[in-house]
Design an enzyme around this catalytic site. Structure first.
Site, PDB file in Angstrom:
ATOM      1  N   LYS B  89     -80.424  45.136 -30.973  1.00  0.00           N
ATOM      2  CA  LYS B  89     -80.277  44.718 -29.394  1.00  0.00           C
ATOM      3  C   LYS B  89     -81.624  45.198 -28.489  1.00  0.00           C
ATOM      4  O   LYS B  89     -82.051  44.592 -27.764  1.00  0.00           O
ATOM      5  CB  LYS B  89     -79.269  45.023 -29.038  1.00  0.00           C
ATOM      6  CG  LYS B  89     -77.723  44.383 -29.780  1.00  0.00           C
ATOM      7  CD  LYS B  89     -77.893  42.991 -29.045  1.00  0.00           C
ATOM      8  CE  LYS B  89     -76.669  42.161 -29.506  1.00  0.00           C
ATOM      9  NZ  LYS B  89     -76.628  40.565 -29.339  1.00  0.00           N
ATOM     10  N   GLU B 111     -74.372  40.779 -19.783  1.00  0.00           N
ATOM     11  CA  GLU B 111     -73.089  40.517 -20.246  1.00  0.00           C
ATOM     12  C   GLU B 111     -72.981  41.399 -21.485  1.00  0.00           C
ATOM     13  O   GLU B 111     -74.123  41.618 -22.167  1.00  0.00           O
ATOM     14  CB  GLU B 111     -72.899  39.149 -20.605  1.00  0.00           C
ATOM     15  CG  GLU B 111     -73.340  38.511 -21.843  1.00  0.00           C
ATOM     16  CD  GLU B 111     -74.911  38.629 -22.246  1.00  0.00           C
ATOM     17  OE1 GLU B 111     -75.621  38.753 -21.328  1.00  0.00           O
ATOM     18  OE2 GLU B 111     -75.383  38.756 -23.293  1.00  0.00           O
ATOM     19  N   SER B 377     -78.660  44.749 -39.423  1.00  0.00           N
ATOM     20  CA  SER B 377     -78.735  44.682 -37.977  1.00  0.00           C
ATOM     21  C   SER B 377     -78.069  45.948 -37.020  1.00  0.00           C
ATOM     22  O   SER B 377     -78.788  46.161 -36.014  1.00  0.00           O
ATOM     23  CB  SER B 377     -78.088  43.605 -37.202  1.00  0.00           C
ATOM     24  OG  SER B 377     -76.623  43.284 -37.610  1.00  0.00           O
TER      25      SER B 377
END
Lengths: 255, 393
Positions: B89, B111, B377
């Site tokens: 991220k 968000e 990830s």
């Protein structure tokens, strides 16, 4: 001529009211429309509820959510509105988000609107460019006026473009805000109302967002053709009942 | 044929910007500037330097020897779990905070679902000294207490989304409403390849560093830049977009997107959007989404809070519809088992999102000489309680 266009030619300031169809109770829709007309309202926006209303504040979100819980769907709304033209003659607009219309089928949706006697649509998340390229001919085929929004941030070029695509009125969002935010209009808003009025657009403007009483209605209509009230009316429905709509309208118009 | 975005902001028929007029100036400002800004040498320098010194890139491409032996194929893990903040991220939030600065924005909103993107956003806001407001569903705030605490410690304000189902989609709605209310000074850092154009493309470009590195790392290790398969989990789809990006138009590389089947695709508790979804519009993008016949958006379910988004990025909708990528669904149980297996075979505890991608080996056989790259990830620290509860550890 479409009922909206006829109405816009009347020599008066117009009051338009928004409510979420299916709220407070599923079958209140027709009664609310009839009572609004009787109370002297000029135009009605019937809200087709959506699970994710991006442009709406807490009041309309809540009424929308409750309407869905009550069982409101596109089909139910169309069934309720069938025959509405036997009793109601003011312009009726359906306001809703694009996804439910897309699922119904845009052409089928427009066709049903025409059969019922709906005069126009307001679809906040259908951008003017996409409408112009993909859907304009369908809307026109069924005699529907599509109403676009402008905001204080909308550029002059874009306002002119929107004016050129529109053939009813322009929905002038009073300030950078979702619906239901209101603390009266200050200089910033009145300057914006004046600025738009001075553009002498082909389409009249009707102001929405932030109008909740006689004062804001008067301020908004000083430079514009009319004003739209949504959240404040829904609060009235929440607190009162659908038989006292007269009092609400009187209070706005101070008649 | 290209599988990347076209000049109108669409992947095939998916994408676009279905936004209220109130958002148009913000989104248009970004659309007109994002590519120009990303091409500025000063932007590239700063982005690359932060990825190297702050995030810790390049992330290793690790040959998973014992896992490979078990499944009789060559498995490489792209170690995004080793990034600062524990997942891919941060690649995007670093890029977007630099973008926001160059657009002259002072205030950042985001968000978050599980809180990973919220933490990555709060981190870069602390780094740059910018105000940070993170919208998070009320239910997720209760479920993800450690990440809420992290965001607060980093100086962010966490605002509960109280509307609708009070989870990720509602947090996204609230962030969009905030942006409508604050059109001038605010940048919205979306956490995945979702939302109106140019977000899906911008986020994909920031995440593209993943496949850019895979290319040269694989060249070093295998003497060729192209694997046979690239596999990634998909919620909104940002880690998959990054892992696929430089291979999109090379059809010799097979792409596999792994979705969360939850308790089973047709159990009523699933997030397998490609199978359960229909074309429609969510958060400003035309894509595949889970919805009722009437067009109301429904609430997905997955044990992994990062995969329970009712839509999927428009790039992935196009990869699915065109057949460019194969979409596979993995249940909660299959994912959890794969997560435990990786922990014990390779000493790596993966995020539950990532465990879905790892579960592919029990669904699909690969050839002995296939080179299979899995995007690892995120790391599993945030999911320990879930693993503990599941396996009664």
């Amino acid at each position: 001529m479409n009922r909206i266009q006829t109405k816009l030619q009347e020599d008066k300031k117009l009051l338009s009211i928004y409510f979420s169809a299916g709220y407070p109770s599923l079958n209140d829709t027709v009664k609310i429309i009839q009572n609004l007309e009787k109370s002297g309202v000029d135009m009605i926006e019937i809200g087709l509820p959506f699970s994710d209303p991006l442009a709406d504040g807490p009041t309309i979100q809540a009424s929308s959510t409750q309407a869905l819980k009550n069982g409101m769907t596109t089909d139910v709304l169309f069934k309720q509105l069938k025959g509405i033209r036997k009793t109601v003659s003011i312009p009726l607009i359906i306001m809703g988000y694009f996804n439910p219309m897309l699922q119904y089928g845009v052409e089928a949706f427009c066709k049903t609107c025409q059969e019922i006697g709906i005069d126009g649509l307001i679809i906040p998340d259908l951008p003017v460019d996409v409408y112009n390229q993909e859907y304009k001919t369908i809307f026109e085929k069924y005699g529907l006026i599509n109403v676009f929004l402008i905001t204080p941030q909308t550029s002059i070029d874009r306002i002119n473009f929107i004016d050129s695509i529109s053939n009813g009125f322009i929905y002038m969002v009073s300030s950078a805000s979702v619906t239901g935010n209101s603390s009266g209009f200050g200089k910033e808003q009145t300057d914006y109302f004046k600025r738009i009025a001075s553009m002498n657009l082909k389409n009249p403007q009707i102001v929405g967002f932030g109008i909740n009483n006689h004062t804001t209605f008067t301020q908004a209509t000083e430079y514009a053709k009319g004003a739209i009230i949504g959240s404040a009316f829904i609060k009235h429905l929440t607190n009162g009942n659908i038989d006292t709509i007269n009092a609400f309208t009187d209070n706005i118009l101070k008649v | 044929m290209t599988y990347n975005i076209n000049d109108k902001g669409y992947y095939g028929e998916f994408g676009g910007a279905y936004i209220p007029e109130m958002l148009y100036p913000n989104v248009e400002e970004l659309r007109q500037n994002y590519l120009k800004i990303m091409e500025q040498p000063s932007f590239k320098r700063e982005f690359d330097l932060l990825l190297k010194d702050y995030v810790g890139r390049p992330s290793p491409l690790y040959f998973a020897k014992r896992l490979s032996k078990k499944y009789n194929t060559k498995i490489y893990l792209k170690r995004e779990d080793l990034n600062h903040t524990g997942a891919h991220k941060v690649n995007n939030t670093i890029g977007q905070i630099l973008m926001a600065q160059r657009l002259g924005k002072k205030r950042i909103i985001a968000e978050t679902g599980a809180g990973q993107h919220g933490v990555a956003t709060a981190t870069v806001c602390a780094l740059m000294g910018m105000e940070c407001i993170v919208y998070m569903g009320e239910i997720d705030i209760a479920r993800q207490a450690p990440n809420v605490a992290r965001m607060k410690m980093l100086g962010a304000k966490v605002v509960p989304a109280l509307s609708g189902s009070r989870t990720l989609k509602d947090a996204t709605n609230e962030a969009i409403r905030d942006w409508i209310n604050n059109p001038l000074d605010t940048h919205y850092i979306i956490g995945s390849v979702v939302g109106p154009h140019p977000y899906p493309d911008m986020v994909a470009r920031f995440q593209a560093v993943v496949s850019e590195e895979i290319q040269w790392q694989l060249q070093d290790k295998e003497g060729k830049a192209t694997p046979d398969y690239v596999i990634a989990c998909v919620g909104g789809g940002s880690n998959a977009a990054g892992a696929f990006y430089h291979y999109l138009d090379n059809t010799n590389v097979k792409l596999i997107a792994v979705e969360a089947a939850g308790k089973g695709i047709h159990s009523g508790e699933s997030a397998a959007t490609s199978i359960l979804g229909k074309e429609g519009i969510i958060h400003g993008s035309k894509t595949l989404l889970m919805q009722t016949d009437d067009g109301q958006i429904t609430e997905p379910y997955s044990i992994s809070a990062g995969l329970d988004y009712p839509g999927v990025g428009p790039m992935h909708a196009h990869l699915y519809k065109s057949g460019r990528a194969e979409f596979v669904s993995i249940t909660d149980d299959e994912a959890m088992t794969a997560g435990l297996e990786l922990s014990q075979l390779e000493g790596i505890i993966p995020a539950i999102e990532t465990s879905h991608a790892l579960a592919i080996f029990n669904q699909k056989k690969f050839k002995e000489d296939n080179i299979v790259v899995i995007n690892l990830s995120g790391r599993g620290d945030k999911d320990l309680q879930n693993y503990i509860d599941h396996f009664k550890l």
